[in-house]
Write an enzyme that holds these catalytic residues in place. Sequence first.
Site, PDB file in Angstrom:
ATOM      1  N   SER B 125     -18.987  39.529  -0.581  1.00 32.07           N
ATOM      2  CA  SER B 125     -19.445  38.635  -1.626  1.00 32.07           C
ATOM      3  C   SER B 125     -18.913  37.184  -0.703  1.00 32.07           C
ATOM      4  O   SER B 125     -17.922  37.362  -0.068  1.00 32.07           O
ATOM      5  CB  SER B 125     -18.826  38.830  -2.836  1.00 32.07           C
ATOM      6  N   TYR B 149     -10.883  39.698  -6.957  1.00 30.75           N
ATOM      7  CA  TYR B 149     -12.157  40.373  -6.531  1.00 30.75           C
ATOM      8  C   TYR B 149     -12.801  40.028  -5.010  1.00 30.75           C
ATOM      9  O   TYR B 149     -12.788  40.759  -4.263  1.00 30.75           O
ATOM     10  CB  TYR B 149     -13.301  39.819  -7.432  1.00 30.75           C
ATOM     11  N   LYS B 153     -12.901  42.495  -1.814  1.00 32.85           N
ATOM     12  CA  LYS B 153     -14.012  42.694  -0.978  1.00 32.85           C
ATOM     13  C   LYS B 153     -13.607  42.438   0.528  1.00 32.85           C
ATOM     14  O   LYS B 153     -14.155  43.403   1.491  1.00 32.85           O
ATOM     15  CB  LYS B 153     -15.000  41.607  -1.261  1.00 32.85           C
TER      16      LYS B 153
END
Lengths: 326, 326
Positions: B125, B149, B153
């Site tokens: 991402s 998050y 990633k």
Amino acid sequence: MKILVIGAGGMLGGQLIQKLATRGTLNESPIAKITRHDVVLPPPPPHSDFPIETIMSDMAAEGQASAAIKDRPDVIFHLAAIVSGEAEADFEKGYRINLDGTRHLLEAIRLQGPDYKPKLIFTSSIAVFGTPFPPAIDDEFLSAPLTSYGTQKAICELLISDYSRRGMLDGISMRMPTVCVRPGKPNKAASGFFSNIIREPLVGLEAVLPVDDSVRHWHASPRAAVNMLIHGAELDTARLGARRAISMPGLSCTVAEQISALIKVAGPAAAKLIRREADPTIQKIVAGWPQNFNTKRAIELGFVADASFEDIIRIHIADQLQGKLN
Amino acid sequence: MKILVIGAGGMLGGQLIQKLATRGTLNESPIAKITRHDVVLPPPPPHSDFPIETIMSDMAAEGQASAAIKDRPDVIFHLAAIVSGEAEADFEKGYRINLDGTRHLLEAIRLQGPDYKPKLIFTSSIAVFGTPFPPAIDDEFLSAPLTSYGTQKAICELLISDYSRRGMLDGISMRMPTVCVRPGKPNKAASGFFSNIIREPLVGLEAVLPVDDSVRHWHASPRAAVNMLIHGAELDTARLGARRAISMPGLSCTVAEQISALIKVAGPAAAKLIRREADPTIQKIVAGWPQNFNTKRAIELGFVADASFEDIIRIHIADQLQGKLN
């Protein structure tokens, strides 16, 4: 002020504790206690006006991280790691010690709850960077490690930044230059020769140089490295923002410049003890290493590198040879 | 050619499987089977000339990753994650699913032994990047995420690069642009409005715009995103070297440009259905997001972005509205 030093048995850990014992304070607070943690028994502690305890355990084993922080140290220096060569040779051990061990520590801190938020000083490494490099690696260059060790360090940096951002601890990851002159015996670390070619000739012994004179690398004396760790512990981390991983300043010089400094400090006879013996394996490893940095952020934050390689040699003579040349 | 799709129940997973079912081949090999993996039951599979199996399990639970790869898929698409908002709200769940789940998968592959080396396509991402940004984020810009998050990633990227470098698998981490127009209902994701302000007016419904018209962001249509995933699976990874994480090309445009494209494609009445209602919380989140990239590497490797935001709208009309405007 209670301090925990994880990896206290290593060279840097030993010198850090010696320095803290001499100072007696950290961040203007008197040191009440230092706890030394290592997986093996460290050498006897230095004289100090405060107690120095020792815990031997494997931080990567269940429950050991919680036990190590049970008296809630205010400052934690996390210097423990298995080295690059071993992490490459033993994949599982590298991830277990260098990644899981650190994660257990972070989790143990988090699970103490919101009223415990220690300062955490983590020694990262320039091994988080991989070729191809720009002429000088700046503060925005990507981490693309070429070793499992570098990968593990880069992951720990990310974790420490995230745990810090979320207020679970107050961390800083310091990417240390190669420590030179490293005291002790010649070892098999691929970087060993940078120290060997200085340390051994200074006491009249031969040293092997496996790479070309033109090889450039990034150095800090043990004394500069310890000062950086202490500065990291005393730094107001509000100045770091969310980017908690910082490349430390160092001295970029070639092997030829190292040898030239050796001649200036110890005379031409010392340099004659350096025997050139090319080692293609070491040459290949070293070719992938960073050579130079632009550490603008760290310098603005007050971290200080050695001024010259001659200084690095003089620091070794002062700290390891009682100021005397053979 | 056996394919495993982890996170098969998601929007991208569903469209990927549909596309693979239509093609019938991947990398010039006929597809023998697709296994769909998800933690919840995915919608019924599309018609295909090969069997499509479904496994429901929690990849982060002990042994489930090994079970999911037991018939040694040649290609694994790993799309599963809990989203940014949830990973921020539930620290433990985020790390368990987004980090430990992926690590279990990598370990399950490694433990199959040296004769098993699947292609692994991992959707990373642009959340691996955090402010401050340069005008366009290039291929050497650091990962300094501002969410858990993004941290998870970025860590998975590092792991996949290391496991690939060591020959345990053949991975690529693709940093996807925000998928727009995202089909379905408006949801509470902070990025939802980028799609809502197009999708809803196209069917005569009102949509809320919580940010200023000048906000710039990085988009890919679902069709472009699926094509990128397939290109990633067919790419000769020898071209990637050790840097296995790549920012995907996208379309950088402002909300004003989105609305202007909407007017061109669907007329001014559609744009009148966009209701401006400032939301300081969303404005603050969005202010930390990347706006523009220079994805030189990905473009050289043959990844292709949408040509214009009008194209992105037309793709939505073709793929989701049977080519018809209300």
